[in-house]
Each structure stands twice: as C-alpha cells, then as structure tokens.
Design an enzyme around this catalytic site. Structure first.
Site, PDB file in Angstrom:
ATOM      1  N   LYS A  23       0.840  -1.204   0.000  1.00  0.00           N
ATOM      2  CA  LYS A  23       0.000   0.000   0.000  1.00  0.00           C
ATOM      3  C   LYS A  23       0.873   1.251   0.000  1.00  0.00           C
ATOM      4  CE  LYS A  23      -3.579  -0.421   2.654  1.00  0.00           C
ATOM      5  NZ  LYS A  23      -4.155  -0.587   3.997  1.00  0.00           N
ATOM      6  N   ARG A  92      -2.577   3.424   8.779  1.00  0.00           N
ATOM      7  CA  ARG A  92      -2.970   2.105   8.246  1.00  0.00           C
ATOM      8  C   ARG A  92      -1.779   1.175   8.131  1.00  0.00           C
ATOM      9  NH1 ARG A  92      -7.963   2.777   4.980  1.00  0.00           N
ATOM     10  NH2 ARG A  92      -8.338   4.999   4.852  1.00  0.00           N
ATOM     11  N   GLY A 101      -7.716  -6.863   5.825  1.00  0.00           N
ATOM     12  CA  GLY A 101      -8.442  -6.936   7.089  1.00  0.00           C
ATOM     13  C   GLY A 101      -7.687  -7.635   8.214  1.00  0.00           C
ATOM     14  N   MET A 103      -4.808  -6.697   9.716  1.00  0.00           N
ATOM     15  CA  MET A 103      -4.090  -5.849  10.679  1.00  0.00           C
ATOM     16  C   MET A 103      -4.899  -4.582  10.940  1.00  0.00           C
ATOM     17  SD  MET A 103      -0.222  -6.480   9.473  1.00  0.00           S
ATOM     18  CE  MET A 103      -0.562  -6.205   7.774  1.00  0.00           C
ATOM     19  N   ARG A 338      -4.431  -1.267  -5.775  1.00  0.00           N
ATOM     20  CA  ARG A 338      -3.660  -2.522  -5.821  1.00  0.00           C
ATOM     21  C   ARG A 338      -4.163  -3.330  -7.014  1.00  0.00           C
ATOM     22  NH1 ARG A 338      -6.438  -4.468  -0.308  1.00  0.00           N
ATOM     23  NH2 ARG A 338      -8.528  -4.666  -1.100  1.00  0.00           N
ATOM     24  N   HIS A 454      -7.012 -45.808 -10.043  1.00  0.00           N
ATOM     25  CA  HIS A 454      -7.653 -46.072 -11.327  1.00  0.00           C
ATOM     26  C   HIS A 454      -8.788 -45.068 -11.571  1.00  0.00           C
ATOM     27  CE1 HIS A 454     -10.802 -48.083 -13.761  1.00  0.00           C
ATOM     28  NE2 HIS A 454      -9.759 -48.413 -14.514  1.00  0.00           N
ATOM     29  N   ARG A 560      -2.762 -45.411 -23.624  1.00  0.00           N
ATOM     30  CA  ARG A 560      -2.606 -46.633 -22.816  1.00  0.00           C
ATOM     31  C   ARG A 560      -3.494 -47.696 -23.445  1.00  0.00           C
ATOM     32  NH1 ARG A 560      -2.657 -42.409 -18.444  1.00  0.00           N
ATOM     33  NH2 ARG A 560      -0.994 -42.879 -16.957  1.00  0.00           N
ATOM     34  N   ARG A 616       1.340 -46.881 -26.484  1.00  0.00           N
ATOM     35  CA  ARG A 616       2.135 -47.689 -25.563  1.00  0.00           C
ATOM     36  C   ARG A 616       1.624 -49.133 -25.583  1.00  0.00           C
ATOM     37  NH1 ARG A 616       1.977 -46.530 -19.271  1.00  0.00           N
ATOM     38  NH2 ARG A 616      -0.020 -47.580 -19.446  1.00  0.00           N
ATOM     39  N   GLU A 780      10.729 -45.142 -16.916  1.00  0.00           N
ATOM     40  CA  GLU A 780       9.960 -45.101 -15.665  1.00  0.00           C
ATOM     41  C   GLU A 780      10.557 -46.008 -14.602  1.00  0.00           C
ATOM     42  OE1 GLU A 780       5.886 -46.257 -16.563  1.00  0.00           O
ATOM     43  OE2 GLU A 780       6.568 -47.624 -18.105  1.00  0.00           O
ATOM     44  N   SER A 799      10.049 -41.178 -23.193  1.00  0.00           N
ATOM     45  CA  SER A 799       8.931 -40.503 -22.538  1.00  0.00           C
ATOM     46  C   SER A 799       8.982 -40.858 -21.059  1.00  0.00           C
ATOM     47  CB  SER A 799       7.613 -40.958 -23.163  1.00  0.00           C
ATOM     48  OG  SER A 799       6.555 -40.338 -22.489  1.00  0.00           O
ATOM     49  N   GLY A 801       7.846 -41.668 -17.704  1.00  0.00           N
ATOM     50  CA  GLY A 801       6.631 -42.073 -16.980  1.00  0.00           C
ATOM     51  C   GLY A 801       6.858 -41.743 -15.524  1.00  0.00           C
ATOM     52  N   THR A 802       6.565 -40.525 -15.180  1.00  0.00           N
ATOM     53  CA  THR A 802       6.954 -40.055 -13.846  1.00  0.00           C
ATOM     54  C   THR A 802       6.033 -40.555 -12.741  1.00  0.00           C
ATOM     55  OG1 THR A 802       5.914 -38.018 -14.553  1.00  0.00           O
ATOM     56  CG2 THR A 802       8.313 -38.039 -14.458  1.00  0.00           C
ATOM     57  N   ASN A 803       4.940 -41.219 -13.118  1.00  0.00           N
ATOM     58  CA  ASN A 803       4.151 -41.859 -12.048  1.00  0.00           C
ATOM     59  C   ASN A 803       4.966 -43.014 -11.469  1.00  0.00           C
ATOM     60  OD1 ASN A 803       2.056 -40.176 -12.773  1.00  0.00           O
ATOM     61  ND2 ASN A 803       1.121 -41.677 -14.129  1.00  0.00           N
ATOM     62  N   ASP A 804       5.394 -43.893 -12.356  1.00  0.00           N
ATOM     63  CA  ASP A 804       6.178 -45.030 -11.877  1.00  0.00           C
ATOM     64  C   ASP A 804       7.566 -44.599 -11.424  1.00  0.00           C
ATOM     65  OD1 ASP A 804       4.769 -47.561 -11.906  1.00  0.00           O
ATOM     66  OD2 ASP A 804       4.407 -47.115 -14.008  1.00  0.00           O
ATOM     67  N   CYS A 867       5.102 -38.076 -19.657  1.00  0.00           N
ATOM     68  CA  CYS A 867       3.675 -38.415 -19.791  1.00  0.00           C
ATOM     69  C   CYS A 867       3.048 -38.817 -18.466  1.00  0.00           C
ATOM     70  CB  CYS A 867       3.457 -39.474 -20.861  1.00  0.00           C
ATOM     71  SG  CYS A 867       4.200 -41.053 -20.447  1.00  0.00           S
ATOM     72  N   TYR A 887       8.418 -32.149 -25.294  1.00  0.00           N
ATOM     73  CA  TYR A 887       6.970 -32.078 -25.094  1.00  0.00           C
ATOM     74  C   TYR A 887       6.567 -32.528 -23.701  1.00  0.00           C
ATOM     75  CZ  TYR A 887       6.737 -37.166 -25.725  1.00  0.00           C
ATOM     76  OH  TYR A 887       6.886 -38.521 -25.574  1.00  0.00           O
TER      77      TYR A 887
HETATM   78  C1  PEP Z   1       3.787 -43.380 -15.660  1.00  0.00           C
HETATM   79  O1  PEP Z   1       4.238 -44.319 -15.023  1.00  0.00           O
HETATM   80  O2  PEP Z   1       4.089 -42.196 -15.452  1.00  0.00           O
HETATM   81  C2  PEP Z   1       2.835 -43.626 -16.749  1.00  0.00           C
HETATM   82  C3  PEP Z   1       2.452 -42.665 -17.552  1.00  0.00           C
HETATM   83  O3  PEP Z   1       2.343 -44.884 -16.835  1.00  0.00           O
HETATM   84  P1  PEP Z   1       1.115 -45.415 -15.944  1.00  0.00           P
HETATM   85  O4  PEP Z   1       0.597 -44.295 -15.161  1.00  0.00           O
HETATM   86  O5  PEP Z   1       0.142 -45.958 -16.925  1.00  0.00           O
HETATM   87  O6  PEP Z   1       1.780 -46.473 -15.134  1.00  0.00           O
HETATM   88 MG    MG Z   2       3.892 -46.298 -15.761  1.00  0.00          MG
END
Ligand code: PEP
Ligand code: MG
Length: 919
Positions: A23, A92, A101, A103, A338, A454, A560, A616, A780, A799, A801-804, A867, A887
């Site tokens: 302010k 103020r 609000g 202070m 602001r 799932h 998938r 895949r 992965e 690619s 697979g950052t979940n696994d 992915c 990507y």
């Molecule tokens: C992963 O492992 O990131 C992935 C995309 O494969 P899934 O989730 O199907 O195991």
């Molecule tokens: Mg996977």
C-alpha cells in the site's frame, strides 16, 4: 548515521514493496505520477521488525515522524493537534503482500477536545465532527488500548434506543456528543487512563498497535494459511495519510472501484459509492451503495475525474486495479490502489483486450495469468452462491462438478445412464471392468484410493469429476447403500460432487457450465507461438482424442492400450486370451482383438492427423483384467446354488409322468448352461490365483509381459502397422509411434524391435508399402535412467513415466502414500508437495536430467517428453522446459493449463532457480 525509517509519499520508492509495504509503495508511486493522493508518509517494515524485536520504537523514529508531520502541516496548511484548521490523519497497516483486514487501522487520528472544537468551527457541522470523534475514540480504545467493542456498543445502542432511532444516520449532533462523552468515560474506566489528548502520543500508540498487529493471531493465521513466508512479506509498514472526508455533505462521497469488471473482465467503470459517507460505510453494508454508473448523473464533474483516475491507474500499472477514492467538497482523492483480484474468465478477457488496446504486450498478457486458474474455465463448477455444507470430503481427484443419483455398480450405472438418468458411480474403488460405468456416469466417487488411483486417472482422462478416497463414506454394495457419518445414502439418492475440492454433498446443487471462450482460444494460440514445449494429451479412445483436440492437444503422447481392452464387447475376449493355456488358444483370442485395435488406431491417427500418436504397448499386470478372487468366490458360490436348484428341478420334473417342458425363460436354464458358466468362473479363479503377485506393480507387467507372451505385443504392433497403412491408403497423413513400458535394459527393446522388423517386412511383402514408425521407450524405472545412453542407441524417443519413476525413486507405493502418510508429510513440511502431482525436481528431476543428458549424448535429436501426471502441472512443466524436453503430455482437460504454463516457462526461464543443469 541514523537509520531512515520514514519516507514521504513524494519521496519513497514505489517499487520497494518490501520496505514500504504494497500500500505504501503504491501511495508513493501514485503521488509521484501526479494522481491526487492526500499528502502523507510511510514508516518502514524495518522499523516494525526493530520494534517487535526490541519491544520499543527505534530511537530515531519519533523524531523523523515529527518532521514529516511538520511537512504535512506545511503542505496542507493545517495544524496537528490544534485549531482552527486541524490536521487529522489515518494510520494504516500495509505489508509487502496484501493481507486484507488482518491488521489494524485508525481513522481521524489527531482529534482531541481542542481539534474537535476547531473542526466544528471550520466545518460548521457539529454532527459531522462528533461523529468523527466518537468513531475515533472507539477505534483507538479498541485497537491501541485493548477495550472490547461491546463496552462502547452498549452505550451507543442505549442512546439510539432511548432516542427511538434505528439507523445510525438518524443520530443528531447532540446524540453523538453524548456518545463521545460516554466513550471517553469507557476509556477512563476500562483502560484506567484518560483518552490521550496529546496527538503525538495518539500517533505513537497507534503506530505501535499497528506494528503489534503483525504478530496478532489473525495475521499469523492468515500467513500460515496462505503460505506467506518472511521472504515474501516481513513486518508491516505504517501509512500515515492526511484525512479527507467523504462525509462532509452532499458534495462529498466515498467509494471503491475496479478498473474493469472483475467478474467478467468487461471494460467498464465498475464499483460502488456512497454520498456523504466514510469509507467504512461502503464496506460495512450499513447503507446500500450505488453503482458507479449513477455517479455520472449525480456528480458529473467528479465522475469525469474518476474516469480520468481510472484510465491513469490502468495505463500506469498496466494491470486491472482495485482502488479506493474519496470526494471531499467536490475534489477527488485516490486513497489506495492494488492489482485487482479476478476470476479466471475475467483474467483471460482482460489479457486479450488489454493487449488489443495496446496497454500490455502479449508476453504480459500471458504472464499475468496463473495457468492453474484456467482449470476453472474448463469444467462446470458449483454455484458459488450455494450454502449447502458437504457431508464428506475426499481427494480432489478430477476437477469439475456434477450431480446425479448414486449407483453402486457399473452395470446399473450403464443401464440408468443409457436410459437418460444422470448418475454418479459410487464404489469403494474402481477397476478396469467398471469402465462402462464411467462412460455412463456424470462423476465418480470412491471411498478408497488416491489421486492416481484407477478412478482418478480414468476420470481425468475422460474429463469427468472424481472424488477419490472419501474415507468418511462406507460403501456396502450388497445392501445397496453407503454410510456417511450418521446418514445413510440409498442407491438412487441424489448427490453432488466437487472434484475440484474433493467435497461431497447430499442433494443437487446447481452448477455453472464450462466456458472455453474465443478469448481463451486466442490467448492459448499466443502461448503456443511463444512456447518451446509442445503439449500433447494422454488419450486412449477416439472420444478422448477428439476432446483433447478441442483443448488444443498437438498429438497424443500416451495412448494406454490396455484401456482399449475394457469395453464390454472386448473384455470377454481379453479374458479368453488370459485364460488360454496354449499359445494357439491365445492367438485365437488375439486374432479377434486385432481388428478392434486396428479400427481404434485408425480413428485415433485420423483424429490427430498429421500430429503424432504415441501408442504404448500393453502395460498392466494381467490380473487387472480379471475379477478379484473374492468376487469370483461369491459368483462360484451362487452358480453352485443355481446348479443344485436346476438339478433338483430336473429330477422333480422327470419324476412327473407326462411333464410338459417349462416355458421360456426357465427352459433355457439347463444344467449344462450353469455348469459351463461355473467351469469358466473356476478357470478364472485358478488363473487369478496363478497370477497373484505379492507386489504386482513391480511384478509381471510392462515389457516383461511382452517378452513372456510375445504374441500379445505382436498383435498390437500389427494393428498399429495396419492402421498406419490403412490411413495412408485413405490419404490421411499420420505419425504413429510405438512405445515400450517398464524398460530396464536395451535387450528388452531389442526383442520388441525384432518383432516390429518382422511385421514391417511382412507388410511390405503383402502390400508393397514401407511404413516407418517411430520407436521409443518409456523411462519409468531408475535403471532406465542410469542406462539412458544404451537405450538411446535403439530408441528414437524417451517418454518419462513419472508416475512409476516417482514411485520407484521414493520407494513409495503411490496409493498407500496418498492415503496414509503423504498428507501428514505435506502438512508437517517434511515434503513440500505431493510428488505424484508436482514433479520432485531435487530427486526424480536429477534422474531425468541424467537420462536427458546421456540420451542426447548419443542421439542429439532424441525426442524427449513426459507423460506422467506431473506433465500437466505448471511447476513441473517449467522444469521440463528448463531441461530442454520437447513435449509434455497430460490428460486432455489439463492441456490448456499446460499450454499456458509452457509459454510462461519460456518467458520466465531466466528466473528459474533451484536446479543447475550440468555444464
Ligand atoms: C507413468 O508411469 O508415469 C505412466 C504414464 O504410466 P502409468 O501411469 O500408466 O503407469
Ligand atoms: Mg507407468
């Protein structure tokens, strides 16, 4: 040298919000660009921190404040603490980040018996002066001296009642004088001291109170709630500003405005005002304020000044402003500005329009929107006016809001859904065989499972709302009901889900539709032009592909294929394939699946033409296609009962002389039929037991399946190749890609490339066509990261697979982590984020970096993407851009968020900190 604690508005650095608070910095800036701001000065946040540490004001502060007051007196021609033209000020708070609000604030400071008399003399308005005085005594008593409001209110109400007055405006000067006197008595009695008549003492106590309010409970809780750390805002500044009065008569007013409509983004005068009122009256709702448009006729001259103020504010700040103003005796003052907080629709519209008006650049238009906010526009949301309270809360697993009748199994969901009913599928957890229920349902609710369960992943892919792991709901499928706390939810009862918050409501709540406006399309086109990263979608069906296209997906980064097996006409064939005991039987089943897969691929390739579609090969363990052991045991028990009934009926019938056969449908229920079904179920049970694994996610899945049952991958590859040939024949340009899951060594890739080679030559021999299909691997597993050089020798793309990969790096099972301990890890700060949502840059990111680096060292044009779920998250996208990935691929409805995030990542690359790429 004495430290400088005080800056005049005409002197402070308008950019230094850390020192002067948001302010204060803005008041300085507005003054310096020539807006009509009442003169004043700012005490720094440093002085606040000194005060809080030493428990007393810094030694030189009061001297500097006195000097600035002298300057104010000179600038205004008024006197602080004396008549006939007294100087009154507001005091103020204001930290680097706005904490509305949280202070404390003082108005009309400088009033005492002497200046009160001066004010009456000067304005000739005794009512106005006593009104200001009683307001000040109460506020000062409460904030600086710690006296409860009720002590004052009791007197105020008593006098109002005695006078028979309902609204405060009905009070006359005499009433207000009596109220002021009584208030002075309240101070004497409650604080054990007289209300300070020394105005410098008033000022000192007020400044100290504002400083203390930085550590008040409200402010501390607010900072904790909104994660405001000391490097974002540390201490509050104090703004001391000459009072101007909107309540000195009908040529006075006060109001608040937005430079554009914050709800729609429309470029219009937006806000409210009240004539003859003080600022707090507008906010407090005691009188109903009027829309600014009315001012044009009521106070045309001042309205013109306001339009000018609005234009200056916007062109200077190049951002929608939320401002406060006061008109004192016909002169307009700006008291505060602001950046305006807006909803996503307004942000998008203003971005596009402000660019068109030449007010901001495209880059600014993109950067001023937090990509996450776009989510609001892509899904229906619950009516914000609804006051219904949720009955349960789970994880916000897939955004959007939906209402419908709850049903407890997929078959019924499909039946009712197809009959036109709106249903919500409610399960303990879902499995692939529930997929037809997903198609028919408006939303999905599970009582177990995390955001990558799932249910969550499939719902996100379909763009349907999902609340997962609502543990407060106890689903009893057998009794067709669920317990929600004390309440019972029967099948058919209507519920509403908010997948964005994870909340579950009983009954129907209205929703607002999604809003993919032409402005949003335009903005995202700009984003695509700027970004280096391409944004692809995870999509498994032609329907999902079409939707992803609408969201602007530039191809499919992950199809998938197992999801294509779940349709009700396919699952029995898949089960036949799994139950097969010989390769030949397996091939018979696969031959039935081949044309189905081929036709899906043709549709997918065509929808995405000419962009890439990464298919895949089969990944999940086989048991996922079969019912659970428990389910099968139940079914077998029931079938055995049927068998006995049928046997009994047959022997009863045969004992009867001249028995006529039973009419349909009972005639069809032969012992043979039942035994057939029973045998099949028993085989399934045997298979389920054979396939049982201690840890299926680390077991027989991914490429391991493809190597042990090569005919499965062969069928899938054949379907892809033939679909590509068919598309080519139809003149559809396609870029199919084959991707192998769960790889740990290049030897596994060699198996698959051999099959591709053989099938490609067969195809060439048969049709004379040469198809080239890009071949790549998912990364992965941790080993894949460490062996990236070797893998890149045979893979044309990676690619992640950052979940696994996250699961493997943390050694966390994602379901268990999200349900059991991750929330506690996040709450207590052991982990900053959920690594299954936000890429863990320091750990998983290191592995990704290693793989990128090594992969490209042998194949410089290696195409690399991500992915996993994190591919749709802005912070993760920033990291992917930083590492030079090509990507990101995410669920369709996240595509717009990712497109904007990809552009923002490029535009802010220089500011990226926290991870050094190896040189
Ligand atoms: C992963 O492992 O990131 C992935 C995309 O494969 P899934 O989730 O199907 O195991
Ligand atoms: Mg996977």
């Amino acid at each position: 040298m004495t430290m400088r604690h005080v800056y005049a508005f005409s002197d402070g650095d308008g950019q230094n919000k850390k020192l002067l608070g948001g302010k204060g910095a803005n008041l300085c800036e507005m003054t310096q660009i020539g807006l009509n701001v009442p003169p004043g000065f700012v005490i720094t946040t440093e002085a606040c921190l000194d005060y809080l540490e030493a428990d007393e004001l810094p030694a030189s502060l009061l001297g500097q404040v006195r000097d600035e007051i002298t300057n104010l007196e000179a600038a205004t021609g008024r006197t602080f603490g004396a008549g006939p033209n007294p100087l009154l000020v507001s005091v103020r708070s204001g930290s680097a980040l706005s904490m509305p609000g949280m202070m404390d604030t003082f108005l009309n400071l400088g009033l005492n018996e002497e200046t009160l008399a001066g004010l009456i003399e000067q304005t000739g308005d005794e009512r106005f002066a006593y009104d200001a005085y009683r307001r000040f005594i109460q506020l000062f008593g409460k904030v600086a001296l710690g006296i409860d409001d009720e002590k004052f209110d009791a007197h105020f109400d008593e006098i109002k009642t005695r006078a028979g007055i309902k609204a405060d405006v009905g009070l006359e000067a005499a009433h207000l004088r009596e109220i002021s006197e009584r208030f002075l008595g309240v101070v004497r009695q409650e604080a054990g001291r007289d209300f300070p008549q020394d105005v410098m003492q008033q000022l000192q106590l007020a400044v100290e109170a504002v400083f203390r309010s930085w550590m008040g409970k409200r402010a501390v809780d607010y900072r904790r709630e909104f994660d405001i750390t000391p490097d974002m805002a540390n201490g509050t500044a104090v703004n001391i500003c000459t009072m101007v009065f909107g309540n000195m008569g009908d040529d006075c007013a006060t109001g608040v405005g937005f430079t554009r409509n914050p709800g729609t983004g429309e470029n219009e005068m937006f806000g409210e005002y009240l004539t003859n009122a003080q600022g707090e009256d507008v906010v407090a709702g005691i009188r109903t304020p009027k829309p600014l448009a009315e001012m044009e006729t009521e106070m045309p001259e001042q309205y013109a000044q306001l339009v000018e103020l609005r234009n200056k504010l916007e062109s200077h700040y190049q951002e929608v402003q939320d401002y406060e103003f006061t008109i004192e005796k016909g002169t307009l003052y700006c008291l505060q500005t602001r950046n305006g907080k807006m909803n996503a629709a307004a942000l998008v519209r203003t971005s596009v329009e402000m660019f068109r008006e030449g007010l901001i650049s495209r880059e600014q238009a993109l950067l001023r929107i937090d990509p996450e906010m776009l989510e609001q526009l892509l899904h229906p949301t619950l009516d914000p006016d609804s006051t219904t309270q949720p009955v349960a809360t789970g994880l916000p697993a897939s955004p959007g809001a939906a209402s419908g009748k709850c049903v407890f199994d997929a078959d019924l969901a499909e039946k009712l859904g197809n009959a036109g009913e709106r249903v919500i599928l409610v399960r303990e957890e879902t499995r692939p065989e529930d997929i037809h229920g997903f198609f028919a349902a408006e939303g999905i609710l599970t009582s177990r499972g995390g955001k990558t369960s799932h249910a969550a992943v499939v719902a996100r892919g379909m763009g349907k709302p999902c609340v997962a792991g609502a543990e407060g709901i106890d689903v009893d499928v057998a009794l067709r009901l669920a317990h929600v706390g004390e309440q019972i939810l029967h099948e058919g009862d209507v519920i509403t889900l908010d997948g964005g918050t994870g909340e579950v409501y009983l009954g129907e709540i209205a929703t607002l539709p999604a809003d993919f406006s032409s402005e949003l399309k335009e903005l995202l086109d700009w984003a695509d032009e700027v970004a280096d990263l391409k944004v692809l979608a995870n999509a498994d069906t032609p329907d999902a592909a079409n939707r992803a296209r609408e969201y602007g997906a530039m191809g499919i980064g992950l199809c998938r294929t197992e999801r294509m097996f779940n349709a009700s006409d396919r699952l029995p064939i898949v089960i036949d394939m799994i139950l097969a005991n010989t390769e030949e039987d397996r091939k018979t089943a696969l031959n039935k699946l081949l044309p189905m897969q081929r036709s899906d691929f043709i549709d997918l390739f065509t929808t995405m033409s000419p962009d890439p579609v990464t298919v895949r090969l089969l990944d999940p363990p086989m048991h996922e296609f079969l019912p659970t052991e428990q389910q099968l045991l139940e079914e077998i028990r029931t079938l055995r009962l049927y068998r006995d009934v049928v046997r009994g009926r047959n022997s009863a019938l045969s004992a009867m002389v001249d028995s006529t056969p039973l009419p349909a449908p009972f005639s069809g229920l032969t012992e043979e039929n039942v035994i057939d079904a029973l045998t099949r179920k028993e085989r399934m049970l045997k298979k389920v037991r054979e396939l049982q694994e201690t840890n299926p996610m680390l077991g027989h899945r991914g490429v391991r399946l493809g190597i042990t049952y090569p005919e499965i991958y062969a069928m899938q590859i054949e379907a892809i190749l033939e679909a590509a040939v068919e598309c080519e024949k139809r003149g559809v340009e396609v870029q199919p890609e084959i991707m192998v899951p769960q790889v740990i060594t290049s030897q596994e890739l060699a198996h698959v490339t051999r099959t591709i080679g053989e099938l490609t030559s067969n195809l060439k021999a048969e049709f004379g066509v040469n198809v080239h299909i890009k071949f790549g691997t998912m990364i992965e597993t941790v080993r894949a990261c460490t062996r990236a050089k070797k893998l890149a020798a045979s893979a044309e793309f990676f690619s992640f697979g950052t979940n696994d990969l996250t699961q493997a790096t943390f050694s966390f099972s994602r379901e268990d982590a999200e349900n059991k301990f991750l929330p506690m890890y996040n709450d207590s700060g052991i982990l900053q984020d959920n690594p299954f949502e936000v890429l863990d840059i320091q750990g998983v990111g290191q592995l990704i970096n290693m793989a990128v680096w090594n992969g490209r060292s042998v194949r410089p044009d290696l195409k690399i993407g991500i992915c996993g779920e994190q591919g749709g998250h802005p912070a993760s996208i920033r990291f992917c851009h930083h590492l030079g990935l090509n990507y990101v691929s995410c669920s369709g409805p996240r595509v717009p968020v990712a497109r904007l995030a990809a552009a923002n990542a490029k535009l802010t690359e220089k500011e990226f900190v926290g991870f050094d790429k190896p040189k």
